[in-house]
Design an enzyme around this catalytic site. Structure first.
Site, PDB file in Angstrom:
ATOM      1  N   THR A  21      37.280 -35.080  39.566  1.00  0.00           N
ATOM      2  CA  THR A  21      38.487 -34.480  39.039  1.00  0.00           C
ATOM      3  C   THR A  21      38.005 -34.156  37.447  1.00  0.00           C
ATOM      4  O   THR A  21      39.077 -33.949  36.465  1.00  0.00           O
ATOM      5  CB  THR A  21      39.888 -34.998  38.976  1.00  0.00           C
ATOM      6  N   ASP A  47      38.816 -39.282  42.465  1.00  0.00           N
ATOM      7  CA  ASP A  47      38.031 -39.806  41.403  1.00  0.00           C
ATOM      8  C   ASP A  47      38.478 -39.370  39.883  1.00  0.00           C
ATOM      9  O   ASP A  47      38.431 -38.201  39.807  1.00  0.00           O
ATOM     10  CB  ASP A  47      36.460 -39.662  41.492  1.00  0.00           C
ATOM     11  N   LYS A  81      38.289 -45.528  36.006  1.00  0.00           N
ATOM     12  CA  LYS A  81      37.436 -46.281  35.323  1.00  0.00           C
ATOM     13  C   LYS A  81      37.639 -46.723  34.073  1.00  0.00           C
ATOM     14  O   LYS A  81      38.381 -46.098  33.466  1.00  0.00           O
ATOM     15  CB  LYS A  81      36.106 -45.205  35.314  1.00  0.00           C
ATOM     16  N   SER A 158      29.541 -48.488  37.729  1.00  0.00           N
ATOM     17  CA  SER A 158      29.160 -47.077  37.769  1.00  0.00           C
ATOM     18  C   SER A 158      27.960 -47.195  36.684  1.00  0.00           C
ATOM     19  O   SER A 158      28.005 -47.642  35.515  1.00  0.00           O
ATOM     20  CB  SER A 158      30.201 -46.241  37.239  1.00  0.00           C
ATOM     21  N   ASN A 159      26.935 -46.269  36.691  1.00  0.00           N
ATOM     22  CA  ASN A 159      25.835 -46.167  35.978  1.00  0.00           C
ATOM     23  C   ASN A 159      25.170 -47.317  35.802  1.00  0.00           C
ATOM     24  O   ASN A 159      24.531 -47.563  34.778  1.00  0.00           O
ATOM     25  CB  ASN A 159      26.113 -45.572  34.576  1.00  0.00           C
ATOM     26  N   GLN A 180      28.618 -46.441  41.493  1.00  0.00           N
ATOM     27  CA  GLN A 180      28.864 -45.026  41.264  1.00  0.00           C
ATOM     28  C   GLN A 180      27.550 -44.290  40.542  1.00  0.00           C
ATOM     29  O   GLN A 180      27.772 -44.775  39.115  1.00  0.00           O
ATOM     30  CB  GLN A 180      30.139 -44.650  40.963  1.00  0.00           C
ATOM     31  N   GLY A 210      24.004 -31.796  41.531  1.00  0.00           N
ATOM     32  CA  GLY A 210      23.476 -31.758  40.371  1.00  0.00           C
ATOM     33  C   GLY A 210      24.278 -30.885  39.261  1.00  0.00           C
ATOM     34  O   GLY A 210      23.798 -30.555  38.335  1.00  0.00           O
ATOM     35  N   PRO A 212      26.001 -27.956  39.079  1.00  0.00           N
ATOM     36  CA  PRO A 212      25.406 -26.525  38.770  1.00  0.00           C
ATOM     37  C   PRO A 212      26.790 -25.819  38.027  1.00  0.00           C
ATOM     38  O   PRO A 212      27.945 -26.065  38.398  1.00  0.00           O
ATOM     39  CB  PRO A 212      25.281 -25.828  39.986  1.00  0.00           C
ATOM     40  N   SER A 257      35.014 -29.363  42.845  1.00  0.00           N
ATOM     41  CA  SER A 257      35.033 -27.985  42.777  1.00  0.00           C
ATOM     42  C   SER A 257      36.656 -27.726  42.771  1.00  0.00           C
ATOM     43  O   SER A 257      37.317 -28.475  43.304  1.00  0.00           O
ATOM     44  CB  SER A 257      34.559 -27.282  44.020  1.00  0.00           C
ATOM     45  N   LYS A 264      36.202 -25.770  50.474  1.00  0.00           N
ATOM     46  CA  LYS A 264      36.188 -25.794  51.941  1.00  0.00           C
ATOM     47  C   LYS A 264      34.814 -26.003  52.283  1.00  0.00           C
ATOM     48  O   LYS A 264      34.484 -26.703  53.194  1.00  0.00           O
ATOM     49  CB  LYS A 264      36.677 -24.411  52.186  1.00  0.00           C
TER      50      LYS A 264
HETATM   51  P1  NAP Z   1      28.965 -31.685  40.906  1.00  0.00           P
HETATM   52  O1  NAP Z   1      30.098 -32.097  41.724  1.00  0.00           O
HETATM   53  O2  NAP Z   1      27.642 -31.775  41.603  1.00  0.00           O
HETATM   54  O3  NAP Z   1      28.953 -30.219  40.595  1.00  0.00           O
HETATM   55  C1  NAP Z   1      30.173 -29.760  40.228  1.00  0.00           C
HETATM   56  C2  NAP Z   1      29.877 -28.389  39.667  1.00  0.00           C
HETATM   57  O4  NAP Z   1      29.493 -27.567  40.695  1.00  0.00           O
HETATM   58  C3  NAP Z   1      31.255 -27.725  39.198  1.00  0.00           C
HETATM   59  O5  NAP Z   1      30.957 -26.519  38.134  1.00  0.00           O
HETATM   60  C4  NAP Z   1      31.603 -26.681  40.353  1.00  0.00           C
HETATM   61  O6  NAP Z   1      32.070 -25.464  40.071  1.00  0.00           O
HETATM   62  C5  NAP Z   1      30.223 -26.188  41.168  1.00  0.00           C
HETATM   63  N1  NAP Z   1      30.318 -26.321  42.538  1.00  0.00           N
HETATM   64  C6  NAP Z   1      31.241 -27.160  43.507  1.00  0.00           C
HETATM   65  N2  NAP Z   1      30.863 -26.731  44.547  1.00  0.00           N
HETATM   66  C7  NAP Z   1      29.760 -26.024  44.800  1.00  0.00           C
HETATM   67  C8  NAP Z   1      29.364 -25.288  45.847  1.00  0.00           C
HETATM   68  N3  NAP Z   1      29.573 -25.364  46.947  1.00  0.00           N
HETATM   69  N4  NAP Z   1      28.447 -24.227  45.428  1.00  0.00           N
HETATM   70  C9  NAP Z   1      27.997 -23.986  44.068  1.00  0.00           C
HETATM   71  N5  NAP Z   1      28.602 -24.644  43.087  1.00  0.00           N
HETATM   72  C10 NAP Z   1      29.480 -25.707  43.361  1.00  0.00           C
HETATM   73  O7  NAP Z   1      29.013 -32.517  39.499  1.00  0.00           O
HETATM   74  P2  NAP Z   1      30.039 -33.335  38.898  1.00  0.00           P
HETATM   75  O8  NAP Z   1      31.307 -32.487  38.521  1.00  0.00           O
HETATM   76  O9  NAP Z   1      29.341 -34.017  37.484  1.00  0.00           O
HETATM   77  O10 NAP Z   1      30.495 -34.624  39.447  1.00  0.00           O
HETATM   78  C11 NAP Z   1      31.478 -34.873  40.418  1.00  0.00           C
HETATM   79  C12 NAP Z   1      32.528 -35.788  39.969  1.00  0.00           C
HETATM   80  O11 NAP Z   1      31.758 -36.904  39.792  1.00  0.00           O
HETATM   81  C13 NAP Z   1      33.085 -35.490  38.787  1.00  0.00           C
HETATM   82  O12 NAP Z   1      34.260 -34.587  38.736  1.00  0.00           O
HETATM   83  C14 NAP Z   1      33.818 -36.802  38.505  1.00  0.00           C
HETATM   84  O13 NAP Z   1      34.824 -37.131  39.064  1.00  0.00           O
HETATM   85  C15 NAP Z   1      32.441 -37.760  38.887  1.00  0.00           C
HETATM   86  N6  NAP Z   1      31.411 -38.121  37.823  1.00  0.00           N
HETATM   87  C16 NAP Z   1      31.081 -39.406  37.382  1.00  0.00           C
HETATM   88  C17 NAP Z   1      30.272 -39.815  36.384  1.00  0.00           C
HETATM   89  C18 NAP Z   1      30.246 -41.234  35.913  1.00  0.00           C
HETATM   90  O14 NAP Z   1      29.966 -41.714  34.968  1.00  0.00           O
HETATM   91  N7  NAP Z   1      30.822 -42.244  36.885  1.00  0.00           N
HETATM   92  C19 NAP Z   1      29.901 -38.966  35.939  1.00  0.00           C
HETATM   93  C20 NAP Z   1      29.883 -37.349  36.153  1.00  0.00           C
HETATM   94  C21 NAP Z   1      30.829 -37.173  37.330  1.00  0.00           C
HETATM   95  P3  NAP Z   1      33.592 -25.003  40.426  1.00  0.00           P
HETATM   96  O15 NAP Z   1      34.642 -26.076  40.137  1.00  0.00           O
HETATM   97  O16 NAP Z   1      33.792 -23.714  39.939  1.00  0.00           O
HETATM   98  O17 NAP Z   1      33.332 -24.740  41.955  1.00  0.00           O
END
Ligand code: NAP
Length: 315
Positions: A21, A47, A81, A158-159, A180, A210, A212, A257, A264
């Site tokens: 989120t 999360d 967290k 985490s980390n 995490q 990653g 994106p 996302s 989906k």
């Molecule tokens: P991610 O989930 O790898 O990527 C999210 C990005 O990818 C968004 O820009 C999303 O855009 C796009 N996306 C999602 N599904 C896709 C698909 N099927 N094809 C192409 N692009 C896609 O990375 P993240 O947001 O960094 O990590 C996810 C979650 O992990 C966070 O929201 C957070 O809750 C948690 N997190 C935790 C930490 C920590 O320190 N513990 C650090 C970073 C993240 P759209 O929304 O436009 O689809």
């Protein structure tokens, strides 16, 4: 039928696919709508974190669903967290989180980073003078207190690098249930997964694609030619391959996302099966630690500077 839950060392189960989120825009209405849609699609793990500013939106959306009978509180899993500025008092920090969520407990409470900040520091990229000396033992004692008080069902980190995990285990009365960390086909966290596995600590992968399209992330995972070719072979998408790779390693994934089709699509990873050749091809890919490697290390005032050992972990 394969279970979409994994049992943790503390006895409770965690859904293998979580819904992230954190969004840079941090638009409350968009976040709430996305969570309501996610619930309908079958996501059960949400999360959040104090620093994301999404706890209220998560609480509102889930609270509404619970009140209207769409779902029971016991059917969802909520992670939040502890931010660095609250290391001196995890109990008060978690009580504030619960107030924002409108909940009596969270399922999982994580130490967000092994970084302690001064109590007034509330930015994700704090100033140099905001840093305090890490007192992991004191912080963890506060986390254990949260558990004793029933404010959460499980505690974790985490980390944390493999070195920090081993340090923590020296004095922890309750071992962390989860670590995490960033993990995807281009940062496979082999050593960390091994150390965590030996100590029955579940690894949960954030940024499993990653990230994106985010300024801190990169499209390199979903655009990788090997990931793409595996996707074509299985009539799947690169995102589904990246997610299923992590799930096949026994980790859970937190993917974000807020787009209906991509939400989906990401859920569809649960139906994909990768074979040994796919797993081997990914194992041979060149690694590149996307988020922490490029964006964060270059920031001199970043808390991430002090977790250099996480991306120095041997791979
Ligand atoms: P991610 O989930 O790898 O990527 C999210 C990005 O990818 C968004 O820009 C999303 O855009 C796009 N996306 C999602 N599904 C896709 C698909 N099927 N094809 C192409 N692009 C896609 O990375 P993240 O947001 O960094 O990590 C996810 C979650 O992990 C966070 O929201 C957070 O809750 C948690 N997190 C935790 C930490 C920590 O320190 N513990 C650090 C970073 C993240 P759209 O929304 O436009 O689809």
């Amino acid at each position: 039928m394969r279970s979409n839950n994994i049992r943790l060392n503390c006895g409770i189960t965690i859904p293998i696919l979580g819904f992230g989120t954190y969004s840079y825009e941090n638009d409350r209405q968009t976040t709430e709508q996305a969570i309501q849609t996610a619930l309908q699609m079958g996501y059960r793990h949400f999360d959040t974190a104090k620093i994301y500013g999404s706890e209220e939106a998560v609480g509102n959306a889930l609270g509404e669903a619970i009140e209207s009978g769409v779902i029971g509180r016991e059917d969802i899993f909520v992670t939040s967290k502890l931010w660095g500025s609250d290391h001196h008092d995890p109990v008060s920090a978690l009580k504030q989180t619960l107030m924002k969520l409108g909940m009596e407990y969270v399922d999982m409470y994580l130490v967000h980073w092994p970084v302690k900040l001064k109590p007034w520091a509330c930015s994700a990229v704090p100033d140099e003078q905001d840093f305090d000396e890490l007192d992991l033992e004191g912080t963890w004692a506060g986390m254990e207190r949260c558990l004793e008080m029933g404010l959460c069902r499980a505690i974790g980190v985490s980390n944390f690098s493999s070195t920090k995990i081993q340090q923590l285990l020296q004095f922890a009365s309750v071992p962390p249930a989860v670590n995490q960390v960033e993990m995807h086909p281009m940062w496979r966290q082999r050593k960390l997964r091994q150390i965590c596995g030996e100590n029955r600590i579940h690894v949960s992968a954030y940024s499993p694609l990653g990230a994106p399209g985010s300024f801190w992330g990169s499209p390199d995972v979903v655009n990788n030619p090997i990931i793409k070719s595996i996707a074509i072979k299985h009539r799947a998408t690169p995102a589904q391959v990246a997610l299923r790779w992590g799930l096949s390693k026994g980790t859970s994934a937190i993917v974000k996302s807020f787009n209906y089709e991509r939400m989906k699509e990401n859920m569809g990873a649960l139906d994909l099966r990768l074979d040994d050749n796919d797993m081997l091809a990914i194992e041979r890919m060149v690694e590149r630690k996307i988020m922490r490697g490029d964006f964060l290390v270059n920031q001199t005032t970043s808390p991430y500077k002090s977790i250099q050992d996480l991306w120095d972990d041997e791979i």
